[in-house]
Design a protein around this motif. Structure first.
Motif, PDB file in Angstrom:
ATOM      1  N   LEU A 151     -16.425  -4.942  10.772  1.00  0.00           N
ATOM      2  CA  LEU A 151     -15.676  -4.737   9.534  1.00  0.00           C
ATOM      3  C   LEU A 151     -14.288  -5.344   9.687  1.00  0.00           C
ATOM      4  O   LEU A 151     -13.601  -5.098  10.691  1.00  0.00           O
ATOM      5  N   ILE A 152     -13.881  -6.146   8.700  1.00  0.00           N
ATOM      6  CA  ILE A 152     -12.541  -6.717   8.672  1.00  0.00           C
ATOM      7  C   ILE A 152     -11.863  -6.208   7.407  1.00  0.00           C
ATOM      8  O   ILE A 152     -12.306  -6.495   6.290  1.00  0.00           O
ATOM      9  N   LEU A 153     -10.801  -5.432   7.590  1.00  0.00           N
ATOM     10  CA  LEU A 153     -10.150  -4.730   6.485  1.00  0.00           C
ATOM     11  C   LEU A 153      -8.700  -5.177   6.389  1.00  0.00           C
ATOM     12  O   LEU A 153      -7.918  -4.978   7.318  1.00  0.00           O
ATOM     13  N   ASP A 154      -8.346  -5.799   5.274  1.00  0.00           N
ATOM     14  CA  ASP A 154      -7.001  -6.325   5.073  1.00  0.00           C
ATOM     15  C   ASP A 154      -6.214  -5.350   4.201  1.00  0.00           C
ATOM     16  O   ASP A 154      -6.442  -5.244   3.005  1.00  0.00           O
ATOM     17  N   GLU A 155      -5.281  -4.633   4.810  1.00  0.00           N
ATOM     18  CA  GLU A 155      -4.441  -3.642   4.133  1.00  0.00           C
ATOM     19  C   GLU A 155      -5.281  -2.621   3.356  1.00  0.00           C
ATOM     20  O   GLU A 155      -5.084  -2.428   2.148  1.00  0.00           O
ATOM     21  N   PRO A 156      -6.208  -1.912   4.000  1.00  0.00           N
ATOM     22  CA  PRO A 156      -7.080  -0.983   3.269  1.00  0.00           C
ATOM     23  C   PRO A 156      -6.368   0.251   2.736  1.00  0.00           C
ATOM     24  O   PRO A 156      -6.917   0.957   1.889  1.00  0.00           O
ATOM     25  N   THR A 157      -5.133   0.543   3.233  1.00  0.00           N
ATOM     26  CA  THR A 157      -4.445   1.754   2.805  1.00  0.00           C
ATOM     27  C   THR A 157      -3.255   1.481   1.886  1.00  0.00           C
ATOM     28  O   THR A 157      -2.495   2.398   1.564  1.00  0.00           O
ATOM     29  N   THR A 158      -3.098   0.240   1.424  1.00  0.00           N
ATOM     30  CA  THR A 158      -1.972  -0.098   0.551  1.00  0.00           C
ATOM     31  C   THR A 158      -2.030   0.704  -0.745  1.00  0.00           C
ATOM     32  O   THR A 158      -3.055   0.754  -1.418  1.00  0.00           O
ATOM     33  N   GLY A 159      -0.912   1.336  -1.109  1.00  0.00           N
ATOM     34  CA  GLY A 159      -0.815   2.023  -2.385  1.00  0.00           C
ATOM     35  C   GLY A 159      -1.449   3.398  -2.435  1.00  0.00           C
ATOM     36  O   GLY A 159      -1.513   4.004  -3.503  1.00  0.00           O
ATOM     37  N   LEU A 160      -1.894   3.921  -1.308  1.00  0.00           N
ATOM     38  CA  LEU A 160      -2.534   5.236  -1.303  1.00  0.00           C
ATOM     39  C   LEU A 160      -1.508   6.340  -1.090  1.00  0.00           C
ATOM     40  O   LEU A 160      -0.516   6.161  -0.389  1.00  0.00           O
ATOM     41  N   ASP A 161      -1.757   7.509  -1.707  1.00  0.00           N
ATOM     42  CA  ASP A 161      -0.871   8.647  -1.478  1.00  0.00           C
ATOM     43  C   ASP A 161      -1.224   9.296  -0.137  1.00  0.00           C
ATOM     44  O   ASP A 161      -2.232   8.952   0.491  1.00  0.00           O
ATOM     45  N   PRO A 162      -0.391  10.231   0.363  1.00  0.00           N
ATOM     46  CA  PRO A 162      -0.625  10.805   1.697  1.00  0.00           C
ATOM     47  C   PRO A 162      -2.017  11.414   1.878  1.00  0.00           C
ATOM     48  O   PRO A 162      -2.617  11.262   2.953  1.00  0.00           O
ATOM     49  N   ASN A 163      -2.531  12.099   0.863  1.00  0.00           N
ATOM     50  CA  ASN A 163      -3.866  12.690   0.983  1.00  0.00           C
ATOM     51  C   ASN A 163      -4.941  11.608   1.082  1.00  0.00           C
ATOM     52  O   ASN A 163      -5.894  11.714   1.857  1.00  0.00           O
ATOM     53  N   GLN A 164      -4.785  10.558   0.274  1.00  0.00           N
ATOM     54  CA  GLN A 164      -5.745   9.456   0.310  1.00  0.00           C
ATOM     55  C   GLN A 164      -5.688   8.730   1.650  1.00  0.00           C
ATOM     56  O   GLN A 164      -6.718   8.293   2.178  1.00  0.00           O
ATOM     57  N   LEU A 165      -4.468   8.622   2.218  1.00  0.00           N
ATOM     58  CA  LEU A 165      -4.325   7.981   3.528  1.00  0.00           C
ATOM     59  C   LEU A 165      -5.119   8.729   4.591  1.00  0.00           C
ATOM     60  O   LEU A 165      -5.799   8.121   5.414  1.00  0.00           O
ATOM     61  N   VAL A 166      -5.034  10.051   4.565  1.00  0.00           N
ATOM     62  CA  VAL A 166      -5.768  10.866   5.533  1.00  0.00           C
ATOM     63  C   VAL A 166      -7.269  10.648   5.376  1.00  0.00           C
ATOM     64  O   VAL A 166      -8.005  10.495   6.359  1.00  0.00           O
ATOM     65  N   ASP A 167      -7.734  10.600   4.120  1.00  0.00           N
ATOM     66  CA  ASP A 167      -9.171  10.422   3.862  1.00  0.00           C
ATOM     67  C   ASP A 167      -9.657   9.071   4.374  1.00  0.00           C
ATOM     68  O   ASP A 167     -10.706   8.974   5.023  1.00  0.00           O
ATOM     69  N   ILE A 168      -8.902   8.004   4.074  1.00  0.00           N
ATOM     70  CA  ILE A 168      -9.319   6.671   4.495  1.00  0.00           C
ATOM     71  C   ILE A 168      -9.228   6.533   6.014  1.00  0.00           C
ATOM     72  O   ILE A 168     -10.067   5.890   6.651  1.00  0.00           O
TER      73      ILE A 168
END
Length: 304
Positions: A151-168
């Motif tokens: 898997l190659i992921l380019d900035e997969p957490t850009t723009g996420l809120d803190p809860n979404q960051l934890v989930d990802i």
């Protein structure tokens, strides 16, 4: 070896995006790919996914050459680009079924990808109705449909809120149990929490390739200091036992010292001898943030 990069260079006109970059990633590793904006991260990822061709050098993914075996490379990679391209008017399952057809993957993989990425509660909705975090999950689900090894992921957490960051973050960790992952991000704490290794590039050159465990166990001492007026960085670099000086603000610096001795008194003496007042002084362990600042800080970065 899942990913092998050897002396890759790439230019766009007169701008050199990558300059003889080399690294290897073993099967099952989760590797953070870091660098300032414009450092060449996305260019390297696009070369590995065959969207760009390198000017010089060689690269392989799962043993397949990115220049001569493009189709084989694409079949073994799941790619989530920085700007996740989605059809917002399509329903989640509709989009994933469409993507599965494009990959030639069985439709049964859709339900598995939906469950694996935690999309089940939202799978009946249109993509345009989803939050940014769930849209990222849709992109990840699409990247998993053909069961890629990498898997190659380019900035997969850009723009996420803190809860979404934890989930990802949790999702990436789970996926890393069975796949090799290379992902770029500007959130350094995410890399320390998720990755086995970190690769840092700056101005197209590789400047660090280090295990997170080794980084966290480093004995160098890092001190952040802010003065009330401009300090002479060359004079700072001559402080005894100092390893490096990096400017991180108008009058702020990250100072790295050899060994774990407390050098705060040394900095107080420097300030007094140079007619400066200290506004902030923080002692920190050597961590990814301090290494990143040291290697990719402003052009005034000086090695002692």
């Amino acid at each position: 070896m899942s990913i092998l990069v050897s002396n890759i260079s790439k230019s766009f006109g007169n701008q050199k995006a990558l300059d003889t970059v080399s690294f290897e990633i073993k099967k099952g590793e989760i590797v953070g790919f870091l660098g300032p904006n414009g450092a060449g991260k996305s260019t390297m990822m696009r070369i590995l996914t065959t969207y760009h061709a390198a000017d010089e050098g060689e690269a392989e993914v799962n043993g397949f050459d990115v220049h001569t075996q493009k189709q084989k490379v694409k079949q073994s990679i799941g790619f989530l680009p920085e700007h996740n391209p989605l059809y917002l008017d399509m329903y989640v399952r509709e989009y994933l079924n469409f993507s599965a057809e494009m990959y030639g993957a069985p439709k049964s993989n859709v339900s598995e990808a939906v469950e694996k990425t935690g999309l089940t509660p939202e799978a009946h909705k249109k993509i345009g109705q989803l939050s940014k975090g769930y849209r990222q999950r849709v992109g990840l689900a699409a990247a998993l449909l053909h069961d890629p090894e990498v898997l190659i992921l380019d900035e997969p957490t850009t723009g996420l809120d803190p809860n979404q960051l934890v989930d990802i973050r949790k999702l990436i960790q789970t996926l890393g149990e069975e796949k090799t992952i290379l992902f770029s991000t500007h959130i350094l704490k995410e890399v320390e929490a998720v990755c086995d290794r970190v690769i840092i590039i700056n101005k197209g050159k590789l400047v660090a390739d280090q295990n997170i465990g080794d980084l966290q166990n480093a004995q160098d001492q890092v001190i952040e200091v802010e003065f009330d007026d401009k300090a002479d960085q060359k004079v700072l670099a001559n402080i005894p036992e100092i390893k490096s000086v990096s400017s991180v603000g108008e009058n702020a610096f990250v100072l790295t010292f050899l060994g774990d001795k407390d050098h705060r008194s040394t900095i107080f003496d420097f300030a007094q001898n140079n007619g400066l007042k200290i506004l902030q002084l923080n002692r920190k362990n050597q961590n990814l943030e301090s290494v990143f600042a040291e290697l990719t800080g402003q052009s005034e970065h000086i090695q002692a």
